[in-house]
Write an enzyme that holds these catalytic residues in place. Structure first.
Site, PDB file in Angstrom:
ATOM      1  N   GLU A 271      -6.192  -3.711   3.727  1.00 31.32           N
ATOM      2  CA  GLU A 271      -6.099  -3.625   2.277  1.00 31.32           C
ATOM      3  C   GLU A 271      -7.295  -4.813   1.810  1.00 31.32           C
ATOM      4  O   GLU A 271      -7.682  -5.698   2.386  1.00 31.32           O
ATOM      5  CB  GLU A 271      -4.815  -4.372   2.014  1.00 31.32           C
ATOM      6  N   HIS A 294       1.098  -2.312  -2.140  1.00 31.01           N
ATOM      7  CA  HIS A 294       1.894  -3.043  -1.585  1.00 31.01           C
ATOM      8  C   HIS A 294       3.076  -4.259  -2.669  1.00 31.01           C
ATOM      9  O   HIS A 294       2.656  -5.080  -2.812  1.00 31.01           O
ATOM     10  CB  HIS A 294       0.977  -4.301  -1.041  1.00 31.01           C
TER      11      HIS A 294
END
Length: 411
Positions: A271, A294
């Protein structure tokens, strides 16, 4: 004795909070006289964190900051780490345990936020809203019912029936869904939910599959090419758990083939470190897919709850030595004793340490008013209340006990 004072001046206790931790957490400390609170908006790299933690007593992080063994070794004054999220896999817990650093988190605080978003994603996907939304933005009118269904009467399969999974179970039943779940531990079903014996049985039966498992060696690529072949034709996959749990290349292949009809993914193996960074995943630009950055637990309510929960745990440890909820130092809570000073002693868990502590103090005529001991496989944690006049001497004596890791005169 309602208000405890630490033995160290409050203004000198350095608290570092990273990653936009809720202002609620800052308020807990500042309202109790801890003015030395440093706030950094983003995550730090290992090298940056090593420099930053040199004189830090309490560290607050979220999910992106990696607290490695090197970081912990450099943090000579660090007493505790607060993970302002549900997980603690970003901290090297073995090293933290060995060094006697207490690690807290908030395992329940964003449960509702994640569960609600899963329900929302399931509704969007089963109605094929992502496709219709995309078409509308491109000026194409797609008013049709083909491939669109209600959640009512469908089967939700929950993999991991913990805090979030069980909360999701309740919400899904309220919408008229049948709920089945699979967990490696025996769990008491809520409502009319029922456990199944295998992952294969769950994915072959469920219309919507939602993941709620931790990131471990056993869960890495839990959803892989082989298991995806077992999925019920046209089912939907939702992952709001951990990024390593799903093989995204295999998922993309299954989506392109039409074997499953949609997916919602919130977590990824890799990420971006901050907002605005480039983000690439194999499941971009596929039909009926919801991608979110997220944000499963990213609501104002969840962040406030997490801020209160973790900061209160840190505060209780800082002022009273309470370690309930800790993942490293054994959980212990000794009620305050009038007219005493409190000493915290963390040591390697080997036979004879408690005896050595008591002998060291008794030989020097120091009476222990109250004493609690709790151990885990690695370390032992002793909280002692001793006579005020002798507490300074007692602290120095306890530092000499063999196998000692940390000694702190609390108040």
């Amino acid at each position: 004795m309602n208000k405890q004072l630490t033995s160290y001046p409050k203004e000198k206790i350095h608290i570092l909070l990273l990653e936009n931790i809720s202002q609620t957490a800052v308020s807990v400390f500042k309202n109790n006289g801890y003015s030395n609170v440093e706030i950094i908006s983003g995550a730090l790299s290992e090298d940056e964190l090593i420099k930053a933690v040199k004189d830090v007593h309490l560290l607050g992080i979220r999910s992106k900051t990696q607290v490695t063994e090197k970081v912990l070794e450099a943090a000579k004054k660090l007493q505790a780490i607060g993970c302002f999220c549900i997980g603690v896999n970003q901290v090297n817990l073995q090293a933290a345990t060995r060094l006697g650093i207490t690690v807290f988190n908030a395992p329940y605080s964003n449960t509702r936020s994640v569960a609600e978003l899963v329900i929302g994603a399931a509704i969007m996907l089963i109605r094929r809203i992502p496709d219709k939304n995309k078409a509308a933005h491109e000026g194409v009118w797609m008013k049709e019912s083909k491939g669109s269904y209600e959640l009512r009467g469908k089967t939700l399969g929950i993999i991991g029936y913990g805090n979030i999974g069980s909360q999701l179970s309740i919400l899904a039943e309220a919408l008229g869904m049948k709920v089945i779940f699979y967990d490696i531990e025996t769990k008491m079903p809520l409502g009319n939910a029922s456990a199944v014996k295998s992952l294969q049985e769950l994915v072959a039966t469920a219309d919507v599959i939602s993941l709620h498992v931790p990131e471990t060696a056993a869960t890495k690529n839990l959803i892989n090419k082989e298991l995806l072949r077992e999925f019920k034709k046209g089912s939907i996959l939702i992952n709001y758990a951990r990024g390593q749990v799903v093989d995204l290349d295999a998922l993309a292949e299954s989506l392109r083939a039409g074997d499953i009809s949609g997916a919602a993914i919130d977590v990824y193996p890799v990420e971006p470190k901050k907002n605005g960074d480039k983000f690439v995943t194999p499941i971009q630009n596929l039909p009926n897919v919801l991608l979110t950055p997220h944000i499963g637990g990213s609501t104002e309510e969840a962040q406030q709850n997490i801020g209160e929960d973790v900061s209160n745990k840190l505060f209780e440890f800082l002022e009273k030595g309470i370690t309930n909820g800790s993942h490293t130092v054994p959980p212990l809570a000794l009620p305050p004793q009038e007219g005493t000073h409190r000493i915290l002693h963390i040591h390697k868990n080997v036979p004879g340490v408690l005896s050595a502590i008591n002998t060291q103090l008794s030989v020097h005529g120091i009476n222990i008013i109250a004493q609690y001991l709790k151990t885990n496989d690695e370390i032992g944690y002793v909280v002692l209340d001793v006579d005020k006049k002798l507490s300074g001497h007692a602290t120095e004596l306890l530092k000499e006990v063999k196998e000692t890791i940390k000694v702190r005169l609390l108040y």
